[in-house]
Design a protein around this motif. Structure first.
Motif, mmCIF file in Angstrom:
data_model
loop_
_atom_site.group_PDB
_atom_site.id
_atom_site.type_symbol
_atom_site.label_atom_id
_atom_site.label_comp_id
_atom_site.label_asym_id
_atom_site.label_seq_id
_atom_site.Cartn_x
_atom_site.Cartn_y
_atom_site.Cartn_z
ATOM 1 N N ALA A 9 0.906 -1.166 -0.112
ATOM 2 C CA ALA A 9 0.073 -0.170 -0.001
ATOM 3 C C ALA A 9 0.873 1.356 -0.065
ATOM 4 C CB ALA A 9 -1.075 0.121 1.073
ATOM 5 N N GLY A 10 2.051 1.200 0.505
ATOM 6 C CA GLY A 10 3.099 2.355 0.610
ATOM 7 C C GLY A 10 3.937 2.651 -0.771
ATOM 8 N N LEU A 11 3.900 1.506 -1.453
ATOM 9 C CA LEU A 11 4.914 1.479 -2.719
ATOM 10 C C LEU A 11 4.513 2.156 -3.820
ATOM 11 C CD1 LEU A 11 5.976 -2.419 -2.755
ATOM 12 C CD2 LEU A 11 7.316 -0.220 -1.815
ATOM 13 N N THR A 12 5.412 2.877 -4.631
ATOM 14 C CA THR A 12 5.175 3.585 -5.810
ATOM 15 C C THR A 12 5.953 3.010 -6.829
ATOM 16 O OG1 THR A 12 6.736 5.279 -5.365
ATOM 17 C CG2 THR A 12 4.519 5.713 -4.399
ATOM 18 N N ASP A 13 6.835 2.071 -6.513
ATOM 19 C CA ASP A 13 7.629 1.578 -7.695
ATOM 20 C C ASP A 13 7.246 0.077 -8.120
ATOM 21 O OD1 ASP A 13 9.855 0.287 -9.194
ATOM 22 O OD2 ASP A 13 11.357 0.915 -7.888
ATOM 23 N N PRO A 14 6.479 -0.077 -9.173
ATOM 24 C CA PRO A 14 6.119 -1.576 -9.509
ATOM 25 C C PRO A 14 7.202 -2.673 -9.526
ATOM 26 C CG PRO A 14 6.198 -0.195 -11.491
ATOM 27 C CD PRO A 14 6.749 0.813 -10.364
ATOM 28 N N THR A 15 8.410 -2.202 -9.632
ATOM 29 C CA THR A 15 9.250 -3.321 -9.781
ATOM 30 C C THR A 15 9.849 -3.878 -8.387
ATOM 31 O OG1 THR A 15 11.663 -1.790 -9.280
ATOM 32 C CG2 THR A 15 10.548 -2.061 -11.622
ATOM 33 N N VAL A 16 9.393 -3.344 -7.278
ATOM 34 C CA VAL A 16 9.738 -3.793 -5.965
ATOM 35 C C VAL A 16 8.617 -5.013 -5.746
ATOM 36 C CG1 VAL A 16 9.414 -3.460 -3.391
ATOM 37 C CG2 VAL A 16 10.378 -1.721 -5.018
ATOM 38 N N THR A 17 9.280 -6.353 -5.633
ATOM 39 C CA THR A 17 8.565 -7.472 -5.301
ATOM 40 C C THR A 17 8.249 -7.780 -3.659
ATOM 41 O OG1 THR A 17 9.313 -8.532 -7.080
ATOM 42 C CG2 THR A 17 8.361 -9.866 -5.682
ATOM 43 N N VAL A 18 7.072 -7.865 -3.382
ATOM 44 C CA VAL A 18 6.709 -8.057 -1.773
ATOM 45 C C VAL A 18 6.195 -9.662 -1.659
ATOM 46 C CG1 VAL A 18 5.445 -7.344 0.385
ATOM 47 C CG2 VAL A 18 6.193 -5.677 -1.440
ATOM 48 N N ARG A 19 6.668 -10.464 -0.743
ATOM 49 C CA ARG A 19 6.059 -11.606 -0.719
ATOM 50 C C ARG A 19 6.319 -12.042 0.739
ATOM 51 N NH1 ARG A 19 5.028 -11.188 -5.211
ATOM 52 N NH2 ARG A 19 5.689 -12.594 -6.963
ATOM 53 N N PRO A 20 5.050 -12.457 1.379
ATOM 54 C CA PRO A 20 4.888 -13.195 2.593
ATOM 55 C C PRO A 20 5.324 -14.491 2.718
ATOM 56 C CG PRO A 20 2.975 -13.323 1.801
ATOM 57 C CD PRO A 20 3.688 -12.643 0.625
ATOM 58 N N VAL A 21 6.182 -14.857 3.677
ATOM 59 C CA VAL A 21 7.216 -16.093 3.656
ATOM 60 C C VAL A 21 6.898 -17.092 4.767
ATOM 61 C CG1 VAL A 21 8.970 -15.251 2.112
ATOM 62 C CG2 VAL A 21 9.088 -14.928 4.220
ATOM 63 N N GLY A 22 6.093 -16.563 5.697
ATOM 64 C CA GLY A 22 5.737 -17.330 6.868
ATOM 65 C C GLY A 22 6.537 -16.780 8.248
ATOM 66 N N VAL A 23 6.016 -17.521 9.276
ATOM 67 C CA VAL A 23 6.847 -16.973 10.546
ATOM 68 C C VAL A 23 7.672 -17.882 11.046
ATOM 69 C CG1 VAL A 23 6.018 -16.710 13.015
ATOM 70 C CG2 VAL A 23 4.271 -16.166 11.200
ATOM 71 N N GLY A 24 8.875 -17.079 11.340
ATOM 72 C CA GLY A 24 9.951 -17.991 12.067
ATOM 73 C C GLY A 24 11.316 -17.898 11.005
#
Length: 216
Positions: A19-34
């Motif tokens: 929600a805070g990004l403006t650069d579409p080349t930044v990749t965001v991934r949830p990878v799990g806890v721990g």
């Protein structure tokens, strides 16, 4: 930051970052806890990207975490100077012994229980987030929940400002891939006796979205 891979623990953190990004080349991934699942998932993502001919240029572990009272306020943003495997070691009658003090050969420690943030990446984030609190971020497999354990951690790590559960795992995967690494956290609760009523999740997620602009 073109070619950046940002790893969070859970989808809600990933959504707050996006929600805070403006650069579409930044990749965001949830990878799990721990640290174990975070490190394994990060290594896989980095390997797949390299095999596809689209390697990432840097890695950031991001999300919410607990903060050491008196060192950082609830809702504040933290940038890690180093990510520390704070509970990797051995207990003894004299207290906790970090893994690098147990006499093991250095090559068996994977670089030791601490991974420093990349200086240039950290400097860029500090410039973009001048009000962020800068210090060590501890990675734990068991969230600290007593006054005694909080004090023990604070004494062992006088430069620590926050704790979370994934940073060190992500940092090790980035280090093995030869990529710059940094850790960004926003504080939802004070470290110490577990009190869900004192957690400020909404404030922390709002701060995470605001801080994510520095990743674009």
């Amino acid at each position: 930051m073109t070619g950046l891979l940002v790893l969070t623990a859970v989808p809600a953190e990933a959504e707050a970052v996006r929600a805070g990004l403006t650069d579409p080349t930044v990749t965001v991934r949830p990878v799990g806890v721990g640290p174990a699942v975070a490190g394994a998932a990060t290594a896989r993502l980095l390997t797949l990207a390299e095999a596809a001919g689209r390697p990432y240029r840097a890695v950031v572990s991001a999300g919410i975490g607990g903060g050491f009272a008196g060192r950082v306020a609830i809702g504040a943003t933290v940038l890690g100077t180093r990510s520390v495997a704070a509970d990797l070691g051995a207990e003894s009658p004299e207290g906790f012994i970090p893994v690098d003090e147990l006499g093991m050969p250095p090559e068996l420690l994977g670089g030791g229980p601490t991974v420093d943030a990349d200086p240039e990446l950290l400097a860029a984030l500090c410039a973009a987030l001048p009000e962020a609190v800068v210090g060590a971020v501890l990675t734990v497999s068991t969230v600290t929940g007593t006054a005694a354990s909080t004090q023990a951690l604070a004494d062992r790590h006088p430069d620590a400002v926050a704790e979370a559960m994934e940073g060190y795992g992500v940092a090790v995967a980035a280090a093995h891939a030869g990529l710059p690494f940094a850790e960004l956290r926003t504080v939802s609760n004070p470290i110490g006796p577990r009190d869900r009523g004192a957690w400020r999740m909404r404030e922390a997620f709002t701060a995470l979205t605001a801080a994510a602009r520095a990743l674009s």
